[in-house]
Design an enzyme around this catalytic site. Structure first.
Site, mmCIF file in Angstrom:
data_model
loop_
_atom_site.group_PDB
_atom_site.id
_atom_site.type_symbol
_atom_site.label_atom_id
_atom_site.label_comp_id
_atom_site.label_asym_id
_atom_site.label_seq_id
_atom_site.Cartn_x
_atom_site.Cartn_y
_atom_site.Cartn_z
ATOM 1 N N VAL A 137 26.235 34.654 38.274
ATOM 2 C CA VAL A 137 26.222 33.396 39.025
ATOM 3 C C VAL A 137 27.207 33.495 40.187
ATOM 4 O O VAL A 137 28.335 33.963 40.006
ATOM 5 C CB VAL A 137 26.616 32.251 38.069
ATOM 6 C CG1 VAL A 137 26.771 30.941 38.824
ATOM 7 C CG2 VAL A 137 25.580 32.121 36.961
ATOM 8 N N ASP A 155 32.440 34.540 43.189
ATOM 9 C CA ASP A 155 32.062 35.773 43.885
ATOM 10 C C ASP A 155 31.311 36.734 42.988
ATOM 11 O O ASP A 155 31.364 36.655 41.756
ATOM 12 C CB ASP A 155 33.326 36.490 44.377
ATOM 13 C CG ASP A 155 34.138 37.064 43.210
ATOM 14 O OD1 ASP A 155 34.478 36.283 42.289
ATOM 15 O OD2 ASP A 155 34.400 38.286 43.203
ATOM 16 N N ASP A 196 33.805 32.142 31.052
ATOM 17 C CA ASP A 196 32.873 33.196 30.662
ATOM 18 C C ASP A 196 33.344 33.776 29.322
ATOM 19 O O ASP A 196 33.042 33.212 28.269
ATOM 20 C CB ASP A 196 32.830 34.237 31.788
ATOM 21 C CG ASP A 196 31.765 35.294 31.604
ATOM 22 O OD1 ASP A 196 31.121 35.326 30.538
ATOM 23 O OD2 ASP A 196 31.567 36.112 32.521
ATOM 24 N N GLY A 235 38.454 31.576 42.537
ATOM 25 C CA GLY A 235 37.133 30.986 42.307
ATOM 26 C C GLY A 235 37.088 29.475 42.328
ATOM 27 O O GLY A 235 36.065 28.885 42.666
ATOM 28 N N GLU A 260 38.984 25.146 36.693
ATOM 29 C CA GLU A 260 38.320 26.451 36.761
ATOM 30 C C GLU A 260 36.908 26.301 37.281
ATOM 31 O O GLU A 260 36.295 25.237 37.157
ATOM 32 C CB GLU A 260 38.270 27.091 35.360
ATOM 33 C CG GLU A 260 39.343 28.134 35.128
ATOM 34 C CD GLU A 260 39.152 29.400 35.962
ATOM 35 O OE1 GLU A 260 38.567 29.358 37.051
ATOM 36 O OE2 GLU A 260 39.609 30.454 35.494
HETATM 37 C C1 PRP Z 1 36.602 34.608 37.301
HETATM 38 C C2 PRP Z 1 36.381 33.110 37.255
HETATM 39 C C3 PRP Z 1 37.285 32.656 36.144
HETATM 40 C C4 PRP Z 1 37.268 33.835 35.187
HETATM 41 C C5 PRP Z 1 36.332 33.537 34.063
HETATM 42 O O1 PRP Z 1 37.774 34.853 38.034
HETATM 43 O O2 PRP Z 1 36.765 32.514 38.480
HETATM 44 O O3 PRP Z 1 38.603 32.463 36.599
HETATM 45 O O4 PRP Z 1 36.782 34.967 35.944
HETATM 46 O O5 PRP Z 1 36.158 34.665 33.261
HETATM 47 P P1 PRP Z 1 36.696 34.797 31.767
HETATM 48 O O6 PRP Z 1 36.330 33.521 31.036
HETATM 49 O O7 PRP Z 1 35.917 35.979 31.261
HETATM 50 O O8 PRP Z 1 38.166 35.036 31.789
HETATM 51 P P2 PRP Z 1 38.191 36.312 38.520
HETATM 52 O O9 PRP Z 1 39.155 36.892 37.557
HETATM 53 O O10 PRP Z 1 36.960 37.089 38.834
HETATM 54 O O11 PRP Z 1 38.991 36.018 39.854
HETATM 55 P P3 PRP Z 1 38.521 35.152 41.104
HETATM 56 O O12 PRP Z 1 38.540 33.729 40.656
HETATM 57 O O13 PRP Z 1 39.560 35.422 42.127
HETATM 58 O O14 PRP Z 1 37.157 35.628 41.490
HETATM 59 MG MG MG Z 2 35.894 37.007 40.491
HETATM 60 MN MN MN Z 3 38.767 32.874 38.765
#
Ligand code: PRP
Ligand code: MG
Ligand code: MN
Length: 177
Positions: A152, A158, A102, A43, A98
């Site tokens: 978002v 994604d 979330d 991300g 990051e």
């Molecule tokens: C998403 C985002 C952050 C994380 C935040 O990544 O990019 O890294 O989740 O969420 P959290 O605070 O609940 O841990 P994801 O794990 O979906 O992987 P990606 O970045 O490859 O989409």
């Molecule tokens: Mg993701």
């Molecule tokens: Mn991520």
């Protein structure tokens, strides 16, 4: 706007301006240091590269890829390393990049891990913060924008692996689930 979105939250221009502002603040804070910048895949890829281009200091770049697993109702937030650093963390000033905070599970885990490995300092820059999603106490040191508790997407972020390539950030319309 992509037809699967219901609104745009931040335009390409608004993101550019915010990234420049964050880069200036970070450059001032790290001017005595040669930090290790750690982008969290996938991300944060766009944010990481755009931020680097605006920095006024030299940095070392590395990436990690992690994935949360276990069920979503668990607040323990187990995280698994899919790709580790290629660099040693000990003694380094580390800046984690990051796209969004979330639940906080990813960053809580990563910050703990890097400190355990002997990092001298660990700070976090996150382009977005979704405070209503938080399940564990963690805050980024630098935040671009606060977002509502919605799906978002865009600028690296994604939904089911889609929409990462959008140059702006918007809200996914759940009619397209
Ligand atoms: C998403 C985002 C952050 C994380 C935040 O990544 O990019 O890294 O989740 O969420 P959290 O605070 O609940 O841990 P994801 O794990 O979906 O992987 P990606 O970045 O490859 O989409
Ligand atoms: Mg993701
Ligand atoms: Mn991520």
């Amino acid at each position: 706007m992509h037809p699967h979105l219901k609104e745009i939250l931040f335009t390409r221009e608004e993101i550019e301006a915010k990234v420049r502002e964050l880069a200036q603040e970070i450059s001032a804070d790290y001017k005595e240091s040669y930090p290790l910048v750690v982008g969290i895949l996938k991300g944060s890829v766009m944010f990481t590269t755009d931020l680097l281009k605006e920095l006024l200091i030299d940095v070392e770049l590395d990436f990690m890829d992690v994935s949360s697993y276990g069920n979503a109702t668990q607040s323990s937030g187990e995280v698994r390393i899919l790709k580790d650093l290629s660099t040693r963390a000990d003694g380094r000033d580390i800046l984690i990049v990051e796209d969004i905070v979330d639940s906080g599970n990813t960053l809580h885990y990563l910050k703990g891990l890097l400190l355990e490995r002997g990092a001298k300092s660990v700070k976090i820059v996150s382009l977005l913060d979704k405070p209503e999603g938080r399940k564990i106490a963690i805050e980024a040191d630098y935040v671009g924008f606060t977002v509502p508790d919605e799906f978002v997407v865009g600028y690296g972020i994604d939904y089911a692996e889609r929409y990462r390539s959008l140059a702006y950030i918007g809200v996914f319309n759940q009619e397209f689930l």
